[in-house]
Design a protein around this motif. Structure first.
Motif, short mmCIF file in Angstrom:
data_model
loop_
_atom_site.label_atom_id
_atom_site.label_comp_id
_atom_site.label_asym_id
_atom_site.label_seq_id
_atom_site.Cartn_x
_atom_site.Cartn_y
_atom_site.Cartn_z
N UNK A 77 41.97 86.40 83.08
CA UNK A 77 40.68 86.22 82.32
C UNK A 77 39.87 85.17 83.05
N UNK A 78 38.60 85.74 83.17
CA UNK A 78 37.58 84.60 83.91
C UNK A 78 37.58 84.53 85.34
N UNK A 79 38.28 85.79 85.89
CA UNK A 79 38.20 85.91 87.34
C UNK A 79 37.62 87.20 87.82
N UNK A 80 37.15 87.52 88.88
CA UNK A 80 36.80 88.42 89.56
C UNK A 80 37.53 88.78 90.71
N UNK A 81 38.03 90.12 90.72
CA UNK A 81 38.90 90.66 91.86
C UNK A 81 38.03 90.73 93.27
N UNK A 82 38.71 90.11 94.04
CA UNK A 82 38.12 90.33 95.50
C UNK A 82 37.72 91.65 95.82
N UNK A 83 36.75 92.27 96.41
CA UNK A 83 36.30 93.48 97.12
C UNK A 83 36.95 93.79 98.13
N UNK A 84 37.34 94.95 98.43
CA UNK A 84 38.11 95.45 99.62
C UNK A 84 37.19 95.20 100.79
N UNK A 85 35.99 95.10 100.86
CA UNK A 85 35.31 94.60 102.13
C UNK A 85 35.73 93.11 102.45
N UNK A 86 35.94 92.36 101.31
CA UNK A 86 36.18 91.10 101.66
C UNK A 86 37.83 90.69 102.00
N UNK A 87 38.62 91.34 101.29
CA UNK A 87 39.96 91.44 101.65
C UNK A 87 40.57 91.65 102.69
N UNK A 88 39.79 92.91 103.38
CA UNK A 88 40.07 93.32 104.80
C UNK A 88 39.87 92.29 105.62
N UNK A 89 38.96 91.23 105.57
CA UNK A 89 38.77 90.36 106.54
C UNK A 89 39.85 89.37 106.57
N UNK A 90 40.53 89.29 105.74
CA UNK A 90 41.80 88.16 105.65
C UNK A 90 42.74 89.15 106.49
N UNK A 91 43.22 88.16 107.73
CA UNK A 91 44.07 88.75 108.69
C UNK A 91 45.36 88.80 107.77
N UNK A 92 45.70 88.06 107.15
CA UNK A 92 47.07 88.44 106.27
C UNK A 92 47.10 88.02 104.90
N UNK A 93 47.78 88.73 103.87
CA UNK A 93 47.85 88.10 102.55
C UNK A 93 49.22 87.44 102.29
N UNK A 94 49.23 86.29 102.31
CA UNK A 94 50.68 85.52 102.09
C UNK A 94 51.16 85.53 100.75
N UNK A 95 52.31 85.75 100.29
CA UNK A 95 52.83 85.54 98.76
C UNK A 95 53.76 84.38 98.83
N UNK A 96 53.54 83.55 98.00
CA UNK A 96 54.35 82.49 97.87
C UNK A 96 55.44 82.73 96.80
N UNK A 97 56.78 82.55 96.90
CA UNK A 97 57.83 82.97 95.79
C UNK A 97 58.19 81.60 95.18
N UNK A 98 59.24 81.74 94.26
CA UNK A 98 59.70 80.58 93.60
C UNK A 98 60.84 79.91 94.47
N UNK A 99 61.05 78.56 94.46
CA UNK A 99 62.11 77.97 95.15
C UNK A 99 63.17 78.23 94.71
N UNK A 100 64.29 78.12 95.47
CA UNK A 100 65.74 77.97 94.89
C UNK A 100 66.02 77.02 94.24
N UNK A 101 67.06 76.68 93.43
CA UNK A 101 67.57 75.49 92.63
C UNK A 101 67.66 74.44 93.58
N UNK A 102 68.30 74.76 94.72
CA UNK A 102 68.69 73.56 95.59
C UNK A 102 67.44 72.97 96.12
#
Length: 326
Positions: free
Chosen positions: A152-177
């Motif tokens: 809500x209240x966001x604007x999806x990035x157009x393909x022309x812009x996402x293609x200019x990102x070298x990488x799309x990095x996902x950040x996951x949950x940390x472990x309990x430790x």
């Protein structure tokens, strides 16, 4: 200090500020060494901004953070011409984009015209305002963050812009430790912040010089990639364009494949990954390690794939399993 020692020192300092997330730290370093822009995506509170700030803090660089909001204007990013009464003429006032590392925080919260203000900067390393072109710093790179669940209240990035990102990095949950370590680290930071200001504190370590990054990039450019490895890069990308020729599932899942920027990104990231591993040649495992980050944002999946709940990473996994190794 050699370029490798400098980069390893930078990695160690970032690891001291970020608990776990070793993969994210490595991807940030690869983006820095490969001279590319990164899109970092993860749920709130997963230290996306902290990781990028830790990189900038320990590197000799000018850092700026732009908080993207719906009322942001393009001139708030690039800068604008202002009238100087003393001279009776207009002069250019640079915006926050004129820095070595630019954090575009929650980039999908700004409308498309503001997102488009980054296109020239990300691709050409320059900004044009009022018909005049202004060059950006040699180290310039954009590190953007976005939240995958709040739409809500966001604007999806157009393909022309996402293609200019070298990488799309996902950040996951940390472990309990790791989460226990986060609690302890933040508590220690709070104690240090509340300590008597007159107490003697150790001097911070000197920042890693930019020259070490440029030297590392020169070494990475000289890393050998055999013709079979180059063909493997092209085959991985070709599998996204003619998916039915490689697998029935890929033919159903992929609607539009990746552009030649994907091949170039595989080459640059694969070389950087090999350099970080201490090798002077690119191995197929280097490309397989970075392929998800390079390809996941460059694929447009079909309605059938979306209906089946097939994620981009599942598609990349199928590509890696289908395309023959060199």
């Amino acid at each position: 200090m050699t370029p490798r020692e400098a980069v390893e020192a930078l990695r160690e300092r970032m690891s001291g500020a970020i608990v776990g997330q070793t993969g994210v730290i490595e991807r940030l370093l690869i983006g820095l060494l490969a001279n590319g822009n990164l899109l970092v995506e993860g749920l709130p509170g997963l230290a996306k901004t902290r990781a990028i700030k830790a990189l900038a803090k320990n590197l000799e660089c000018a850092f700026s953070r732009i908080q993207f909001t719906p009322d942001l204007l393009p001139s708030d990013v690039t800068g604008t011409e202002i009238y100087a009464q003393e001279s009776g003429s207009f002069r250019f006032q640079p915006g926050p984009i004129f820095a070595d590392i630019v954090l575009a925080d929650e980039i999908n919260r700004a409308p498309p015209k503001v997102q488009a203000a980054l296109l020239e900067a990300m691709e050409e390393r320059q900004v044009t305002v009022g018909g005049e072109t202004h060059r950006l710093p040699p180290l310039f790179m954009v590190m953007a963050t976005q939240n995958p669940i709040e739409q809500e209240g966001t604007y999806p990035l157009p393909e022309a812009q996402t293609d200019r990102f070298l990488m799309h990095v996902l950040v996951s949950w940390p472990s309990v430790e790791e989460e226990v370590e986060v609690i302890r680290m933040v508590r220690a930071e709070e104690v240090a912040a509340q300590a008597d200001a007159s107490a003697e504190r150790p001097a911070p370590a000197p920042a890693i010089p930019q020259s070490a990054v440029f030297e590392a990039r020169r070494e990475i450019a000289a890393i050998h990639a055999a013709p079979a490895i180059e063909r493997y890069m092209a085959d991985l990308v070709q599998a996204t364009r003619t998916p039915a020729a490689f697998s029935e599932d890929l033919g159903r899942w992929i609607e539009i494949g990746a552009s030649p920027r994907a091949s170039l990104a595989l080459d640059r990231c694969g070389r950087a990954h090999a350099w970080l591993a201490g090798r002077d040649y690119v191995d197929p495992e280097d490309l397989r390690a970075v392929a998800p980050d390079v390809l996941r944002h460059r694929l447009r999946l079909s309605y059938e794939a979306q209906g089946e709940g097939v994620a981009p990473d599942r598609v990349v996994e199928e590509i890696l399993a289908t395309v023959a190794l060199p």
